[in-house]
Design a protein around this motif. Structure first.
Motif, PDB file in Angstrom:
ATOM      1  N   MET A   7      92.661  37.273  14.236  1.00 21.57           N
ATOM      2  CA  MET A   7      92.741  36.821  12.471  1.00 21.57           C
ATOM      3  C   MET A   7      93.764  36.662  12.193  1.00 21.57           C
ATOM      4  O   MET A   7      95.048  36.201  11.921  1.00 21.57           O
ATOM      5  CB  MET A   7      92.720  38.129  11.542  1.00 21.57           C
ATOM      6  CG  MET A   7      90.786  38.341  11.012  1.00 21.57           C
ATOM      7  SD  MET A   7      90.575  39.703  10.589  1.00 21.57           S
ATOM      8  CE  MET A   7      90.438  38.602   8.761  1.00 21.57           C
TER       9      MET A   7
ATOM     10  N   ILE B 120      95.038  27.716   3.759  1.00 18.74           N
ATOM     11  CA  ILE B 120      93.328  27.139   5.172  1.00 18.74           C
ATOM     12  C   ILE B 120      92.724  26.047   4.117  1.00 18.74           C
ATOM     13  O   ILE B 120      91.815  25.591   4.735  1.00 18.74           O
ATOM     14  CB  ILE B 120      92.915  28.846   4.745  1.00 18.74           C
ATOM     15  CG1 ILE B 120      94.125  29.706   4.808  1.00 18.74           C
ATOM     16  CG2 ILE B 120      91.598  28.896   5.264  1.00 18.74           C
ATOM     17  CD1 ILE B 120      93.187  31.019   5.525  1.00 18.74           C
TER      18      ILE B 120
ATOM     19  N   LEU C  82      86.856  31.958   7.042  1.00 15.75           N
ATOM     20  CA  LEU C  82      87.571  32.664   6.196  1.00 15.75           C
ATOM     21  C   LEU C  82      86.513  34.052   6.054  1.00 15.75           C
ATOM     22  O   LEU C  82      87.075  34.829   6.529  1.00 15.75           O
ATOM     23  CB  LEU C  82      88.624  32.436   5.780  1.00 15.75           C
ATOM     24  CG  LEU C  82      89.344  33.490   5.192  1.00 15.75           C
ATOM     25  CD1 LEU C  82      91.027  33.893   6.023  1.00 15.75           C
ATOM     26  CD2 LEU C  82      89.899  33.918   3.814  1.00 15.75           C
TER      27      LEU C  82
ATOM     28  N   PHE D 188      96.914  37.999   7.553  1.00 13.93           N
ATOM     29  CA  PHE D 188      97.211  36.828   7.159  1.00 13.93           C
ATOM     30  C   PHE D 188      98.161  36.065   6.058  1.00 13.93           C
ATOM     31  O   PHE D 188      99.425  35.147   6.914  1.00 13.93           O
ATOM     32  CB  PHE D 188      95.739  36.322   6.469  1.00 13.93           C
ATOM     33  CG  PHE D 188      94.525  35.099   6.686  1.00 13.93           C
ATOM     34  CD1 PHE D 188      94.018  36.753   6.921  1.00 13.93           C
ATOM     35  CD2 PHE D 188      94.502  34.144   7.812  1.00 13.93           C
ATOM     36  CE1 PHE D 188      93.173  36.131   8.437  1.00 13.93           C
ATOM     37  CE2 PHE D 188      93.315  34.035   8.443  1.00 13.93           C
ATOM     38  CZ  PHE D 188      92.621  34.862   8.895  1.00 13.93           C
TER      39      PHE D 188
END
Lengths: 422, 615
Positions: A22, A321, A333, A392
């Protein structure tokens, strides 16, 4: 000492692997969020967020090493002192922090800014878990419940006072940990119903809503005469619900500040004011929606490329994303988070102590809550509150606090075999 | 505990349900619904800000004090300048190539797609010369702004100046309407009346596609808001008088405040040394400001409201008024000029009444007056008695506006000080002080501090025989003809109006009597009866400062004035003539053409009085 071999043998590598994956994907995405095609800057450059994120990742690794080396028992015994220190820090922030954009939540030391609210999360998790190891929630001892509520509610109260609603709301996640440790499911059910009533009150005129409930209740009782005997319970609940509907209405219109009211309005009907309060959500949905199934490709996101989405490397990182990797990327994700959460629960369940298990559930709940609200707000299912997507979103405070949160659990976990010999 | 273990499934289920809901919603947004795809490609919305014109400021006769001058910022969008002839650009705009590269690099760091300033504050002439050539260089365009312009060279301290908003202010929610690069008032009236002068920005929304090309108004301008121009202000200042006062004060340091007593309107406001307000506007603002702030004479220091000094002999008038009010003094009270109490520099006969005491500014006289106010036998304990007397006296002094901000409509006003019993208790202990410690207060020295504004306001109070209106610089805002409400309230002092006449008589004698300290500046032969008081402020670092405060005419006063000149020596031969020249100018319209008045004018302008001091 023969500690290191033990750590490397028994640390949960699956979690570490998911964490590292991640972080890596997060780092690459931050770069994509700040990337500009005609002005290509090296991903490692200090001047843009991706370079800085690398520095944060580097320091996080140092933190991890420190966390794993510390005697795992320290976490349990130092839980209360750490919590107390955090409370002092929060009070200090409230008193001394300079207002920035309406909230007083950063402490400045020279040019470094930290946000104590971020670190309050793991401190509270430690204190809560420590306390839970001394009581049994199933005993319904209201004194114990009160202390637990106090520990859990004090930090968010302080955070609310410095005008940071998002960080305060996260503390609601602890309810899931309490549920696992024996708290009555009634609380969860009541909580969910309260949220449902809150949402419906915003969407439907309140008299209409009350009317419908009354008619339904009457119908139900008429069909099932036995309920007449339970009227003493039913009437107060009915009145409480009606009271709640009125207070929600009052709260939203009279208590919430204007920008908070706007966030709720933006949630319900963003198209009503696409240039004002609906801007963030509309731009976010456009960015994500334009990704299609496969996305536009790495570094090809036009919406995020041209700075149309506000806060795109921090709170709205999911937009990059969604736009660049499409629905498949979004699924990946979600899958990653599901895997991480499941693994954390697995680790939590194999703890031999209440402290360890409770702490593990706290970790899972907090990460889940962030995931829920952060991704939810980018797609218009949750109001826009400023909370990051763990691992993230760009940001030092957030990265460090989640790393600490997670790795304390792994540190406690490495000793699960050790406890057998005690 | 086994029972509880099954709960983990419930929690897992919650996680998975949420994940599934997201996946489904995302499917709708990303795959099924093509609206977003089109929206992304077809249009985005560009927000263009319209800046309103800032309010103008006029003097009390309608003359323009502050206007708006157009300036132009040359903006650049780095993304759009591909393929321009850099060499030709640098030739035309007379910029070295290296500077061009540096500026473009800086703009890219700020934002590749958003405009940033390339050249700022071009004048109309500079703009005109490059306007035609701009078409050759896509990516560059002009942003028209306004800065302030002044059709005169006066009043810089009162007017203040505008500049860019600072980073700190931007973070404060009080300034949420401002963006980076906006101008706002930094000092003076520009700052104090910022909300009125700024107007409101307008916003236009244009549709722009992903390549940045303008595609027309968004929703036919439904969301556009028009800019609202700032409100004009009408100032109380008389520009003629102001310019004359500055002419008289050239080459000197100090301050002048002139007030119209019946309204509190400020007719002239001078801080010397002064500077041309046109220096702090336009391109050279930064450099000029640096030069001014480094000047050892401190031209930027706003003396009328910030320079705090002991008021000196002018304060004796307050003592007289309070003495009369308390009943310990009558117009016929006399005291000998006993120099063993305190030195008296004036060489005059013993004052046998109040008029002579004021006329000759006798220090021992007022020593006795103040003593009789403070020690009135209210307590057998001398320390307690002095304590009580001093505090009661102080309360009355404060009603004249001393030791407090008066509330003028300018920022950063100093409140000055008048020492209290608490102060002396802290320094000497409760039984460590009595009258002998504090007697300097009697003649306006010691632990006191007042600004020229305080003194001018005092003159207004006496002119009105017992009340004042808070001195202010703006008398009309926008379409209305009235100042802010706090300036319309009459404030009474704690001395009855009937006690003012004897003091005024004394002040008149200061000017008319051969022994009066203000005799040199008398202008009764011009038909104006001036009532005034001279003063000298002791200066341990050099020549004493000169003070003169007065009002005229005695009946139906039109102007109350305080003049303060640093290092000028005696007030009688410096500040007083200056003040009466101003009064003559204001009341009669011009200075009389006779030799005496012309001589005085020349003397004051050239600073002839400096020769008399060890300056």
């Amino acid at each position: 000492m023969n500690r290191s071999p033990r750590i490397t043998r028994s640390i949960d590598w699956i979690t570490v692997g998911l964490y590292a994956l991640m972080l890596l994907l997060g780092w690459i995405n931050v770069y994509a969020a700040v990337y500009s095609p005609d002005n290509i800057i090296n991903i490692f450059s200090w001047n843009i967020n991706s370079g800085k994120q690398l520095a944060w990742i580097g320091t996080a690794i140092v933190i991890i090493i420190v966390l794993l080396v510390i005697d795992y028992k320290a976490y349990e015994s130092l839980a209360y002192p750490i919590y107390a220190f955090m409370i002092l820090l929060l009070i200090g922030t409230l008193l001394f922090a300079r207002p920035i954009a309406g909230s007083r939540s950063w402490l400045e030391l020279g040019s470094i800014r930290i946000q104590p609210a971020e670190f309050a999360k793991f401190a509270t998790a430690l204190a809560v878990s420590r306390f839970m190891s001394t009581i049994n929630l199933r005993h319904q001892n209201w004194k114990e419940h009160a202390v637990l509520a106090g520990i859990t509610l004090l930090p968010p109260l302080l955070i609310l006072l410095s005008n940071e609603t998002g960080s305060a709301l996260v503390f609601g996640a602890f309810l899931l940990a309490f549920f696992r440790e024996g708290m009555s499911p009634l609380i969860l059910i009541v909580g969910t119903m309260a949220v449902a009533i809150f949402i419906i009150t915003l969407l439907v005129p309140k008299l209409y809503f009350i009317g419908v409930i009354t008619v339904l209740l009457g119908l139900f009782i008429w069909l099932n005469q036995r309920l007449l005997r339970k009227l003493r319970i039913i009437i107060p609940i009915y009145l409480a619900v009606v009271g709640m509907i009125f207070s929600v209405d009052f709260f939203v219109n009279n208590v919430l500040q204007e920008h908070q009211q706007n966030r709720i309005k933006a949630l319900i009907n963003p198209e009503a004011d696409p240039l004002g309060y609906g801007w963030n959500v509309t731009q976010s949905k456009i960015a994500i929606g334009s990704g299609g199934i496969l996305g536009k490709g790495f570094l090809e996101g036009t919406q995020t490329k041209f700075d149309f989405v506000p806060e795109q490397s921090t709170d709205f990182i999911f937009c990059t994303i969604g736009e660049e990797h499409g629905w498949i990327g979004s699924l990946l994700l979600i899958g990653l988070f599901m895997a991480l959460l499941s693994r954390i629960i697995f680790v939590a369940e194999r703890q031999k102590t209440v402290f360890g298990r409770s702490y593990g559930y706290c970790v899972a709940s907090i990460i889940f809550f962030h995931f829920l609200v952060n991704v939810g707000m980018t797609i218009g299912l949750a109001p826009v509150v400023g909370i990051p997507l763990p691992f993230f979103s760009y940001g030092g405070s957030s990265l460090w606090s989640f790393t600490i949160l997670l790795f304390i659990l792994l540190a406690i976990d490495t000793n699960r075999k050790q406890d057998l010999t005690r | 505990m086994k029972y509880l273990e099954s709960r983990k499934y419930i929690i897992q289920a919650i996680f998975f349900i949420v994940g599934a809901v997201f996946a489904v919603k995302l499917f709708f947004i990303q795959v099924l619904n093509s609206e977003y795809k089109h929206a992304a490609e077809a249009n985005a919305i560009k927000r263009i800000v319209e800046y309103p014109s800032r309010g103008l400021i006029y003097d009390r006769k309608g003359k323009l004090l502050v206007q708006n001058t157009p300036v132009y910022d040359l903006m650049v969008v780095p993304k759009e300048i591909k393929g321009i002839d850099t060499l030709r650009f640098c030739q035309l705009f007379r910029i070295p190539l290296e500077e061009f590269r540096l500026k473009i690099a800086a703009a890219k760091v700020f934002s590749y797609v958003k405009p940033s300033p390339f050249l700022q504050k071009l004048t109309t002439e500079e703009f005109a010369s490059i306007q035609d050539n701009l078409v050759e260089f896509p990516g560059f365009y002009i942003n028209a702004r306004t800065v302030r312009g002044y059709p005169h060279q006066s009043l810089s301290h009162a007017l203040g100046y505008i500049g860019e908003i600072s980073a700190r202010q931007l973070e404060d929610t009080a300034y949420s309407e401002y963006e980076q690069g906006d101008y706002l008032g930094i000092s003076g009236i520009e700052r104090q009346y910022e909300k009125h002068l700024m107007g409101r920005k307008g916003v236009k929304y244009r549709m722009v596609n992903v390549r940045g090309i303008d595609k027309g108004p968004f929703k036919q301008g439904l969301y556009d808001t028009a800019s609202v121009a700032g409100q004009n202000l009408s100032s109380t200042i008389d520009l003629d008088l102001q310019q004359y006062a500055e002419k008289l004060m050239q080459g000197k340091k100090g301050g002048i405040v002139a007030i119209e007593p019946s309204t509190g309107e400020i007719l002239a406001f001078v801080s010397a040394p002064f500077y041309d307000p046109n220096l702090l506007t336009g391109k050279e603002l930064g450099n000029n400001y640096m030069a001014l702030s480094k000047d050892p004479n401190k031209p930027l220091f706003n003396r009328p409201i910030k320079s705090t000094n002991p008021p000196g002999s002018v304060f004796k008038l307050v003592q007289a008024l309070i003495g009369l009010e308390e009943g310990v003094l009558t117009p016929q009270t006399g005291y000998p000029c006993n120099q063993s109490l305190v030195k008296c520099a004036h060489g005059h006969p013993h004052p046998s009444n109040l008029y002579l005491g004021i006329e000759n500014s006798c220090n021992p006289y007022f020593y006795r007056v103040f003593q009789s106010i403070v020690n009135r036998g209210q307590s057998k304990n001398i320390y307690r008695d002095t304590h009580l007397g001093l505090d009661q006296w102080r309360e009355k002094v404060l009603s004249f506006g001393f030791a407090n901000k008066l509330g003028i409509d300018l920022p950063f006003e100093n409140s000055g000080i008048i020492a209290s019993s608490n102060y002396y208790d802290k320094h000497y202990g409760k039984t460590g002080w009595k009258y002998a410690t504090i007697y300097s207060l009697s003649i306006g020295q010691g632990e006191t501090g007042a600004t020229p504004l305080h003194l001018a306001n005092l003159m207004a109070i006496i002119a009105n025989r017992g009340h004042y209106y808070t001195p202010h610089l703006i008398k009309g805002i926008g379409n209305t003809n009235s100042p802010l409400p706090q300036f319309q309230q009459q404030k009474n002092v704690m001395v009855h109006p009937k006690y003012f006449e004897p003091v005024i008589q004394g002040m008149s004698q200061v000017m008319s009597s051969r022994w009066g300290t203000g005799w040199h500046a008398n202008i009764s032969h011009l038909g104006i009866e001036v009532c005034g008081k001279t003063g000298t402020v002791q200066n341990p670092h050099g020549a004493d400062h000169a003070v003169f405060a007065a009002f005229a005419p005695r009946q139906n006063p039109k102007i109350a004035i305080a003049v303060y000149i640093e290092n000028a020596g005696f007030g009688a031969t410096s500040a007083a003539p200056l003040a009466t020249l101003m009064m003559e100018k204001y009341i009669n319209g011009s200075i009389a053409k006779n030799a005496k008045r012309q001589w005085w004018e020349e003397y004051i302008i050239s600073g002839g009085f400096y020769k008399n001091t060890s300056h």
